[in-house]
Scaffold this active site. Structure first.
Site: not given
Length: 722
Positions: A43-44, A129, A131, A152, A313, A436, A451, A456
Site C-alpha cells: 500500500a505504501d 557460475e 549456465k 545478440r 572463465k 470436433c 484437423c 473446431c
C-alpha cells in the site's frame, strides 16, 4: 522507512519531488524484486507510485523514459530496429560431458590444459557460475542511464528491445552507487555495457502457467521458449505481464575505473544494483575446477532458473587479454554442458491432444518418475513419424530424459518386443479429430496429422483471434483475452459465431475469474458490434485471409481475390483445379489454359489444393452455408483475372518497399499501392522500383541509395498515382 534514501527529502519543487520519488521507487524495486527484502508495504509503495504518476501527468516536461512508471509497456512497435554492438557479442564454446567414457570430463580437462599451455603455468584461477538457459542481451548505459537494450543477433548487430527490457522490474533504468555492497567508492562509468541473460525463474514460470491454465489460456512449453517469444513481442504491454528477470554475467564496452579481475566487475555490478549471476565459485587449479563442477551438478536444482551446465572463465582480466579470442568465441571461457538426467519408466498409455492450430499431438502417459528434481508423468511424442522411428508401443519400458533440463522426452524403448505393433495415432482416434469429430488429414511432405475444420472448438480461440486481427477483418477490441473468454463461457465455438453476439451479452462478458471478475463493458461491446457490421462489407481478400486456411497468407489471398469475383466461386474454381492437375502432369511445361491468368508464385499447387480441399470438405460446405444464412458473400475489390484484358493501372508492374514513419499506418499505403496495380515487398533488392520513405528510414533507405532505387516521399507517390 528505514532507508538511506530518506535523507533525500528536498521536494520544494515538482522537479525535485519527481527525482526523489523515482529514486525511492527504484530503491524499493531493488529490495522487492532482487533481494526479496521489502521494507515497506504494498500500500505504501502504491502510494509513492501514484504520486509520481500524478506529478508526471501534471508536468509532462519532466517525462523520462527511464522513470519507473514507464515499466508497464507502451503501444506496439511495427518492427524492431537494428543496433550495432560496440564490442562484438560473441558466444562461448561448449565442452561436453561425455557419455560412456572412462573420463566424462575429458573435454573440460583439455580446455584447462590449453589454458596452462598458453599462460605457461600449472595453476590458473577460474570462476565457475551456472549456465543460464535464457536469451542473451546487452544493456548499454551512458552516464548512468539505460540508452538501449539489444539481443545478440549475429554478434555484430542485434534487435533493439529497449521497450521490452524497461518492463523488467529487477533492472535499474538509472544507475546510482550504493554504499552497502562495495569495499571502495565507485563512480558510475560514463559507458557501461553489461551482457547477460533474460529468463523466467522456474517458480514464476510455473505460477504463470498455472494462472493461464485456470483462465483457459494455452500454457507455455518451457521457460526458454516463453522468454524468447516474450522478448520479441512487438507489444511491450504484453511483455510487462510476463515474469521476466535478468542476470548479468559479462562486460562489453566500458569507460570507467579499471577492473583488474572478475571480483572487481562483480563488485561494480553489486554497487550499481545490477542483478548478477550467482553463485560464483573460484577454482585455483584443475582439482578445484573438477570439484566445483560436481558442486553445481549436485545443487543445480536449488537454482530458480533452468541450467544445463557451468560457465568457466579465467579470473584475471589481463590474462584474458593475453589469451584473446577466436573469430567466434573467447579462448579464456568455456561452457561445460551436463549430460541430461535419464530414468527408466513404463509407458502406460498415449493420449492425443488437439493444438490451437489443429495439429494432433500424441502425449505419453508415464508411470511417474523423479528426474531433474521434479516428478515426470507425461512426455511429448511429437508426431507419428517419431513414434515409428523409436518403435514406441503401449506398455513399453522406456528411457526418458529432460531435454535442456525442461522438456521430458522419450529417448528409446528398452529391450523392445519385436512382436509389438507401434502405436498408430490415426487408428487411436478412428481418423477423426478428438475435439470436433471432423476427419483428420496429413498433407504430403508433412509429418503432422491435422484437423482442418474452420469451426473446431479446440482451435476456437486462435481462429477467432486471427479472424479479428488487424490484417484480417480488424474487429476492434476483439483480442485474444476476449476471444478466450467467449470460448470459455460457451458463447462462441467458431469465428462466425461472433455475428450472433448481442450487445448485452458482450457488455456483461467476464474477462476475469469468478473470484476476480472483470466486465467487458458497453463501450467495448459497441466497438465490437460496429466492427462486425463493417466486416460484412470487407473485400474478398480480407475474408480469405481471415479464414485461416492452410498455406493461405496475405499475398496469396490477394492473388486469389484477383482471380475470383466472390467467395462462393472458390469451391468450383476451374483455375485452381487446373493449377493442381497441371502440376501433376508436367510442371515444367507452360499451360496454355493458365497462361492468360498470369498467376504469381504466391498461388501455387499447394495453395490451390489447400483452398479447394477446404471449401469442398464438410467443414467448408458448412462454413459457406453459415455465411449464406448470414447474408455474407464477400466480393473482390481487385478482380482482374486476365491482366492483358484489364485496364492498365498507374503502378502496374512496379515493386515498392515501405520504410520509416509515415502520416498513415503502413497497411494504408500497402493497400493504396496494391489497389493501383503495384506490389509491396518487405526487403530492398535490385528488383525494387521504388522505396516509399518516411522519417527515420534506417537501413532500407541506405540499401536503396546504394542500389540506385528511386526514393519517394508521400507527395511523390501521390504524383505517381495522379
Amino acid at each position: 522507512m528505514n532507508s538511506e534514501l530518506d535523507l533525500f527529502s528536498d521536494s520544494s519543487t515538482p522537479e525535485k519531488r519527481v527525482a526523489e520519488l523515482r529514486q525511492l521507487i527504484d530503491h524499493h524495486n531493488r529490495l522487492y524484486y532482487t533481494q526479496a527484502e521489502p521494507e515497506i508495504s504494498d500500500a505504501d509503495y502504491d502510494k509513492l507510485y501514484r504520486e509520481l504518476e500524478d506529478l508526471e501527468k501534471a508536468h509532462p516536461e519532466l517525462a523520462d523514459l527511464n522513470s519507473p512508471t514507464q515499466r508497464v509497456g507502451s503501444t506496439p512497435n511495427s518492427a524492431f530496429t537494428q543496433v550495432s554492438h560496440p564490442v562484438p557479442m560473441l558466444s562461448i564454446d561448449d565442452v561436453f560431458e561425455l557419455k560412456d567414457s572412462p573420463e566424462p570430463k575429458a573435454e573440460l580437462i583439455s580446455f584447462y590444459e590449453r589454458l596452462q599451455k598458453n599462460l605457461g603455468r600449472k595453476d590458473i584461477a577460474v570462476t565457475l557460475e551456472p549456465k543460464i538457459d535464457g536469451v542473451a542481451v546487452s544493456l548499454y548505459y551512458e552516464n548512468g542511464a539505460l540508452k538501449y537494450a539489444a539481443t545478440r543477433g549475429d554478434g555484430t548487430m542485434g534487435d533493439d528491445i529497449t521497450q521490452n527490457v524497461r518492463t523488467i522490474h529487477s533492472l535499474p533504468l538509472s544507475l546510482r552507487p550504493t554504499i552497502a555492497h562495495s569495499s571502495r567508492k565507485y563512480i558510475v562509468p560514463s559507458i557501461l555495457e553489461v551482457r547477460g541473460e533474460i529468463f523466467m525463474p522456474n517458480s514464476a514460470f510455473a505460477a504463470m502457467n498455472e494462472e493461464r491454465d485456470e483462465q483457459g489460456l494455452p500454457t507455455f512449453a518451457n521457460p526458454r521458449n516463453a522468454t524468447a517469444g516474450t522478448v520479441k513481442q512487438l507489444d511491450s504491454r504484453i511483455v510487462a505481464t510476463r515474469p521476466l528477470a535478468f542476470l548479468a554475467h559479462g562486460l562489453g564496452a566500458y569507460d570507467g575505473e579499471e577492473l583488474g579481475s572478475e571480483h572487481d566487475f562483480h563488485e561494480l555490478l553489486d554497487t550499481l544494483s545490477i542483478p548478477r549471476n550467482q553463485p560464483i565459485r573460484i577454482a585455483k587449479n584443475l582439482e578445484e575446477l573438477l570439484l566445483g563442477i560436481d558442486f553445481f551438478r549436485n545443487h543445480r536444482h536449488e537454482i530458480d532458473h533452468a541450467t544445463d551446465g557451468v560457465v568457466i572463465k579465467v579470473l584475471d582480466r589481463k590474462e584474458r587479454e593475453t589469451l584473446g579470442f577466436t573469430s567466434r568465441a573467447p579462448r579464456w571461457a568455456a561452457a561445460f554442458k551436463f549430460l541430461p538426467e535419464q530414468q527408466e519408466t513404463t509407458l502406460k498409455s498415449i493420449s492425443v491432444q488437439v493444438g490451437r492450430t489443429g495439429v494432433l499431438t500424441p502425449v505419453a502417459e508415464l508411470e511417474p518418475v523423479l528426474i531433474s528434481g521434479s516428478t515426470v508423468s507425461r512426455a511429448t511424442l511429437h508426431n507419428q513419424d517419431e513414434i515409428e522411428k523409436k518403435g514406441i508401443y503401449l506398455g513399453a519400458r522406456v528411457l526418458i530424459e529432460k531435454a535442456g533440463e525442461i522438456i521430458p522426452a522419450i529417448v528409446k524403448v528398452i529391450d523392445p518386443d519385436p512382436s509389438a505393433k507401434p502405436f498408430s495415432l490415426y487408428d487411436s482416434v478412428d481418423g477423426k479429430c478428438p475435439s470436433c469429430q471432423a476427419p483428420i488429414t496429413r498433407e504430403e511432405g508433412f509429418v503432422a496429422w491435422r484437423c482442418t475444420n474452420f469451426e473446431c472448438p479446440a482451435q476456437a480461440t486462435t481462429a477467432i483471434t486471427h479472424f479479428a486481427s488487424r490484417k484480417a477483418l480488424d474487429i476492434d477490441s476483439m483480442g485474444e483475452t476476449v476471444a478466450e473468454a467467449l470460448v470459455r463461457h460457451g458463447y462462441a465455438t467458431s469465428p462466425l459465431d461472433l455475428f450472433s453476439l448481442t450487445e448485452n451479452l458482450l457488455a456483461n462478458l467476464n474477462l476475469g475469474t469468478e473470484e476476480s471478475p472483470r466486465r467487458f463493458g458497453e463501450k467495448n461491446a459497441a466497438k465490437v458490434l460496429a466492427s462486425l457490421s463493417s466486416a460484412r462489407g470487407k473485400p474478398l481478400h480480407k475474408w480469405l485471409y481471415a479464414m485461416g486456411i492452410r498455406h493461405l497468407g496475405e499475398s496469396a489471398a490477394k492473388e486469389l481475390s484477383r482471380l475470383h469475383r466472390q467467395l462462393s466461386d472458390l469451391s468450383t474454381s476451374p483455375v485452381l483445379a487446373e493449377l493442381i492437375s497441371d502440376t501433376r502432369a508436367d510442371a515444367k511445361k507452360k499451360n496454355p489454359e493458365l497462361e492468360p491468368f498470369a498467376i504469381t508464385g504466391d498461388v501455387g499447387p499447394a495453395v490451390a489444393e489447400s483452398v479447394l480441399s477446404f471449401f469442398r470438405s464438410p467443414a467448408g460446405e458448412h462454413t459457406l452455408r453459415k455465411l449464406a444464412d448470414l447474408g455474407i458473400d464477400p466480393v473482390s475489390d481487385n478482380y482482374a483475372p486476365k491482366p492483358a484484358e484489364a485496364p492498365k493501372l498507374p503502378l502496374s508492374g512496379k515493386t515498392f518497399v515501405i520504410t520509416g514513419t509515415l502520416s498513415q499506418d503502413r497497411s494504408y499505403f500497402k493497400d493504396l499501392i496494391e489497389k493501383n496495380g503495384g506490389k509491396v515487398s518487405g526487403s530492398v533488392s535490385k528488383k525494387t522500383n521504388y522505396l516509399l520513405a518516411g522519417e527515420s528510414a534506417g537501413s532500407k533507405f541506405d540499401k536503396a541509395t546504394q542500389l540506385g532505387v528511386v526514393i519517394l516521399s508521400e507527395d511523390a507517390l501521390a504524383d505517381l498515382l495522379a
